[in-house]
Scaffold this active site. Sequence first.
Site, PDB file in Angstrom:
ATOM      1  N   SER A   1      -0.012   4.054   5.452  1.00 52.05           N
ATOM      2  CA  SER A   1      -0.828   3.169   4.283  1.00 52.05           C
ATOM      3  C   SER A   1      -2.385   3.200   4.806  1.00 52.05           C
ATOM      4  O   SER A   1      -3.097   2.958   4.098  1.00 52.05           O
ATOM      5  CB  SER A   1      -0.282   1.626   4.220  1.00 52.05           C
ATOM      6  OG  SER A   1       1.029   1.703   3.804  1.00 52.05           O
TER       7      SER A   1
ATOM      8  N   LEU B   1       2.104  10.708   6.689  1.00 54.56           N
ATOM      9  CA  LEU B   1       1.641   9.779   5.481  1.00 54.56           C
ATOM     10  C   LEU B   1       1.628   8.022   5.978  1.00 54.56           C
ATOM     11  O   LEU B   1       2.666   8.007   6.567  1.00 54.56           O
ATOM     12  CB  LEU B   1       2.496   9.666   4.355  1.00 54.56           C
ATOM     13  CG  LEU B   1       2.415  11.151   3.476  1.00 54.56           C
ATOM     14  CD1 LEU B   1       3.428  10.962   2.171  1.00 54.56           C
ATOM     15  CD2 LEU B   1       0.980  11.370   3.227  1.00 54.56           C
TER      16      LEU B   1
ATOM     17  N   HIS C   1       2.948   4.457  -0.500  1.00 58.47           N
ATOM     18  CA  HIS C   1       2.529   6.256  -0.556  1.00 58.47           C
ATOM     19  C   HIS C   1       4.105   6.698  -0.574  1.00 58.47           C
ATOM     20  O   HIS C   1       5.109   6.231  -0.744  1.00 58.47           O
ATOM     21  CB  HIS C   1       1.777   6.405   0.584  1.00 58.47           C
ATOM     22  CG  HIS C   1       2.476   6.056   1.812  1.00 58.47           C
ATOM     23  ND1 HIS C   1       3.635   6.556   2.518  1.00 58.47           N
ATOM     24  CD2 HIS C   1       1.927   5.111   2.644  1.00 58.47           C
ATOM     25  CE1 HIS C   1       3.993   6.206   3.545  1.00 58.47           C
ATOM     26  NE2 HIS C   1       2.832   5.050   3.785  1.00 58.47           N
TER      27      HIS C   1
ATOM     28  N   GLY D   1       5.513   8.347   1.473  1.00 57.53           N
ATOM     29  CA  GLY D   1       6.476   8.062   2.681  1.00 57.53           C
ATOM     30  C   GLY D   1       7.291   6.996   2.402  1.00 57.53           C
ATOM     31  O   GLY D   1       8.669   6.974   2.407  1.00 57.53           O
ATOM     32  N   HIS D   2       6.968   5.745   1.713  1.00 57.96           N
ATOM     33  CA  HIS D   2       7.752   4.627   1.116  1.00 57.96           C
ATOM     34  C   HIS D   2       8.602   5.139   0.100  1.00 57.96           C
ATOM     35  O   HIS D   2       9.825   4.852   0.110  1.00 57.96           O
ATOM     36  CB  HIS D   2       6.750   3.762   0.683  1.00 57.96           C
ATOM     37  CG  HIS D   2       6.051   2.871   1.620  1.00 57.96           C
ATOM     38  ND1 HIS D   2       4.577   2.972   1.624  1.00 57.96           N
ATOM     39  CD2 HIS D   2       6.271   2.342   2.720  1.00 57.96           C
ATOM     40  CE1 HIS D   2       4.256   2.370   2.770  1.00 57.96           C
ATOM     41  NE2 HIS D   2       5.283   1.911   3.235  1.00 57.96           N
TER      42      HIS D   2
ATOM     43  N   ALA E   1       0.789  -1.319   0.024  1.00 56.98           N
ATOM     44  CA  ALA E   1       0.214  -0.033  -0.073  1.00 56.98           C
ATOM     45  C   ALA E   1       0.914   1.517  -0.076  1.00 56.98           C
ATOM     46  O   ALA E   1       0.770   2.177   0.857  1.00 56.98           O
ATOM     47  CB  ALA E   1      -0.884   0.031   1.166  1.00 56.98           C
TER      48      ALA E   1
END
Length: 288
Positions: free
Chosen positions: A196, A194, A42, A44-45, A40
């Site tokens: 998931s 942020l 976003h 941030g990842h 999932a």
Amino acid sequence: MAALYAQELQIFYNASSLQVALNQFRAQKKTIGFVPTMGALHNGHLFLVEKCAQVCDITIVSIFVNPTQFNDKGDFERYPRNNESDLAILENSSCNMVYLPTVSELYPNGIDQILDFDIPHITSILEGKHRPGFLQGVVTVVMSLFENVKPTHAFFGLKDYQQYLMVKGASAHYNKGVEVVGLETQRNQGGLALSSRNQLLTQEERVKAEVLYAQMNALKQHKGDDNLNQLLAAAFNEINNAGLKAEYFELRNPETLNNVEQWTKNENYLVLCAAKLGNVRLMDNLLI
Ligand code: PAF
């Protein structure tokens, strides 16, 4: 750096094929950076992925929704999963390799085999107290991932502050030889961290959830004031007034996570909070 090696995103479903692909890079003493995720994905990842690629020669992302870190079965079932869109996101990033392990590869002795590693003053407070078993489940899966990926570096978001401290401690304890790097939390324009789980919130709820960041900043404005306990209680109430159900709002020492009874204007502190919005649990922290 990453672009030097991999033209296309390579996907691995088991550790042995991943290790075959990595051997050539190990032989050349290249650094292998790892970003473990539960998918999932976003921004941030992606921030972690891009930082990893700046520091390391190879960037590997794993996607695995780890059953042992959910103390709430419903939370595990609701956790957003979308491998197809995650892979599309990674194809447009600096990630070189994706590792999609199975439960049996990460838990060869079954998911009841939780590592017996503890840092009691971390696991007994905050997330450890409100989500029993969460930190132990994280440590177990991350150590297994480290074993299978054998990275030189691993990157974690500091939003999960206790997770970061536990992984760093466990990695040293088990001599994994991995440099564990913590990177700052990424936020949307309203300050919402942020996560998931934000995918499970409506647009209206996302705006409500901004109260967490707002209250941590409000505390920062009063840094060093006499009435610390009142300020903490007021922030807790404001979170509830905004329609969330606050679980904790605390001020701690950023190194030790010891509780702060008295504060000054000049020292650093960490504010940590968690709250539920409907059945979605949110947490955040801010260094002030
Ligand atoms: O932060 C996460 O996404 C997870 O806790 C992690 C580190 C991937 C372990 O499952």
